[in-house]
Design a protein around this motif. Structure first.
Motif: not given
Ligand code: FAD
Ligand code: ZN
Lengths: 417, 89
Positions: A42-45, A64-67, A72-81, A208-210, A366-372, A416-417
């Motif tokens: 995701g974005g953080h990794g 390392i990414e399992k998909g 994950g959430n990085t491609g599913r969020n509402t993209s607010i910063v 996938e990390v197992q 949680g609900t707000g890590g895209f901005k971070a 928080a978003h």
């Molecule tokens: C509907 C929705 C709306 C949101 N809106 C906002 C917003 O407007 N603003 C905001 O700031 N935040 C928002 N968020 C929160 C934000 O999306 C997340 O906090 C942020 O994207 C987290 O990034 P990440 O890289 O930590 O996680 P992710 O992007 O989820 O990445 C984690 C990755 O780890 C991988 N993974 C998991 N298990 C394993 C394994 N065993 N081996 C290898 N890889 C693995 C997953 O496949 C995934 O790709 C929203 C979230 C959702 C769901």
């Protein structure tokens, strides 16, 4: 060497029938050992991998990414910063991220489409106006841009809002952070991936990390679906799956996983020029550059790993939208989806070494890590490179739960978003 | 909308229920001897499993706390139990 993106290359490729584009990152096979392994694409990794190479010169890194990255959430969020938090610790963290976002398109040579159109948080009663004034004061003391808006200012920002005298939640004003807005979420993932790959990072998808390689109580890498990969230090940024990996490493976390939903309408002409959130309805909405209304709200009520979302929360969010913008009743919904988010009791992230030495955490957004993302990547990279906290990440260590020093943004800044 | 079964009131809408925490979740005994780490573990840490889970839930209509076993991916519920009968078994 990375092909530089620019208006000129776009123009040239236009003349060339778009035949000269090359993949933005290599398809890497895992080596048997690296200096650092980062789990989670995701974005953080991805940002962690990039800053390890860029800020610390550590380029022997596997991500390392399992998909697929950004799936994950990085491609599913509402993209607010935004960085409109209450406590100084949070303000430093989230404003570091926002400042890095402000220079990111240039830094990565990738257009993340940052649009600082403003983030407006409404107030619906005189009491809420007092809290709004307190929030604005706190933000300004923390050095963050903030404006207290009266109802006329709100009307000028969102003329389509429901200002009718018999509105269920009348508007008294709100808090505006002018530097808040949106960025293109996929571009953030892809831009970091391309830039990290260019510095030598191996991006390994469908892996996938197992389990963890644990010797003498220390983490020495990961066991994956593509074999063992050893590393001096391992970082994990797996959001909603943090507890699952924690269980593999032998510890529990103060996290519950929940589905968070969002949906978008059909595209319409530009009519909403800021991000707006109503704490009374729990709904927030902004308009994408394509014209779709991007609609979100609170967590589902049931902790879950089912990446679907339940109907009661969707109904609450849509009912809230109808109350806020009665004219949106005519819109058709195009898509609805959910992501699994990692919810912590004080709604603040966890950054620091895990109970398993050698394994470092970036989770709990949680609900707000895209901005971070730019800050989360910078701070986890610092930990992985030096073994020590950056000043900004220190308060967010896991030890705050034992020390009782929570950073309760859930209470201080609402959903928080 | 999902239907959960309260052991006291029968099948009801999911919106009437509130998630409480893991089952079992014994409170550490003997105030003075409990370390900060143990309190913190009890108060904050969660199993949060992906798959089969045993959890405490509250039915907010009758305010009873009970045990519910369910799958956290499919949301299939495999049983609801009153805590008193559980404690006796
Ligand atoms: C509907 C929705 C709306 C949101 N809106 C906002 C917003 O407007 N603003 C905001 O700031 N935040 C928002 N968020 C929160 C934000 O999306 C997340 O906090 C942020 O994207 C987290 O990034 P990440 O890289 O930590 O996680 P992710 O992007 O989820 O990445 C984690 C990755 O780890 C991988 N993974 C998991 N298990 C394993 C394994 N065993 N081996 C290898 N890889 C693995 C997953 O496949 C995934 O790709 C929203 C979230 C959702 C769901
Ligand atoms: Zn009941």
């Amino acid at each position: 060497m990375m092909k530089k993106y620019s208006a000129l290359t776009l123009f040239k490729e236009g003349l060339n029938n778009q035949k000269g584009w090359v993949p933005a990152w290599r398809t890497a096979r895992p080596k048997s050992r690296y200096d650092v392994v980062v789990i989670g694409g995701g974005g953080h990794g991805l940002a962690t991998a990039y800053y390890l190479a860029k800020n610390h010169g550590i380029t022997n890194v596997a991500l390392i990414e399992k998909g697929w990255i950004g799936g994950g959430n990085t491609g599913r969020n509402t993209s607010i910063v935004r960085s409109n938090y209450f406590y100084p610790e949070s303000a430093q963290l989230y404003d570091l991220a926002l400042r890095l976002y402000e220079g990111l398109s240039k830094d990565l040579n990738y257009n993340i489409m940052l649009s600082q159109r403003g983030m407006l948080h409404l107030a619906h009663s005189p009491a809420e106006m007092e809290i709004a004034a307190r929030t604005v004061n706190a933000m300004q003391i923390n050095g963050i841009d903030a404006e207290l808006c009266d109802v006329e200012k709100v009307r000028s920002l969102v003329p389509d809002y429901n200002f009718s005298p018999n509105a269920r939640y009348p508007v008294y004003g709100g808090v505006l952070q002018p530097r808040g807005g949106n960025a293109r979420h996929d571009a953030v993932a892809w831009g970091y991936a391309r830039a990290a790959d260019n510095l030598g990072v191996d991006i390994i998808q469908n892996c996938e990390v197992q389990g963890f390689i644990i010797e003498n109580g220390v983490c020495h890498g990961v066991k994956t679906s593509l074999g063992d990969i050893r590393a001096d230090r391992t970082g994990m940024a797996v959001a909603g799956h943090s507890s699952v990996l924690g269980a593999m490493a032998g510890f529990r976390l103060p996290i519950n996983s929940y589905a968070l939903q969002a949906c978008v309408s059909e595209p319409v002409k530009p009519s909403l020029d800021c991000v707006i959130l109503s704490p009374a309805t729990g709904t927030y909405v902004s308009q994408s550059d394509k014209g779709e209304m991007i609609i979100g709200g609170g967590l589902d009520r049931i902790s879950s790993y089912g990446q679907r979302g339940n109907l009661p929360m969707l109904e609450t969010v849509i009912a809230g939208l109808m109350e806020m913008f009665p004219s949106y009743r005519q819109l058709k919904l195009m898509r609805q989806w959910a992501g699994i988010v990692d919810v912590v009791p004080d709604s603040s992230p966890i950054i620091g070494e895990s109970p398993l030495p050698g394994l470092f955490l970036n989770c709990g957004w949680g609900t707000g890590g895209f901005k971070a993302i730019p800050a989360g990547g910078t701070l986890l990279a610092h930990l992985l490179a030096t073994g020590k906290h950056h000043d900004i990440s220190r308060p967010f260590d896991l030890d705050r739960f034992t020390r009782g020093r929570m950073i309760d943004e859930g209470g201080a800044s609402g959903i928080a978003h | 909308m999902q239907i959960f079964t309260c052991p006291f009131c029968g099948p009801r809408s999911e919106t009437e229920f509130h998630f409480v925490g893991d089952f079992p979740k014994p409170r550490p005994d003997g105030m003075a001897k409990v370390s900060a780490e143990m309190w913190s573990d009890y108060l904050h840490n969660q199993n949060n499993p992906k798959g089969a889970a045993s959890e405490l839930w509250m039915h907010m209509a009758c305010h009873e706390i009970f045990r519910m076993d369910r799958h956290t991916v499919t949301h299939e519920v495999t049983g609801s139990y009153a805590l008193s009968s559980e404690a006796q078994s």
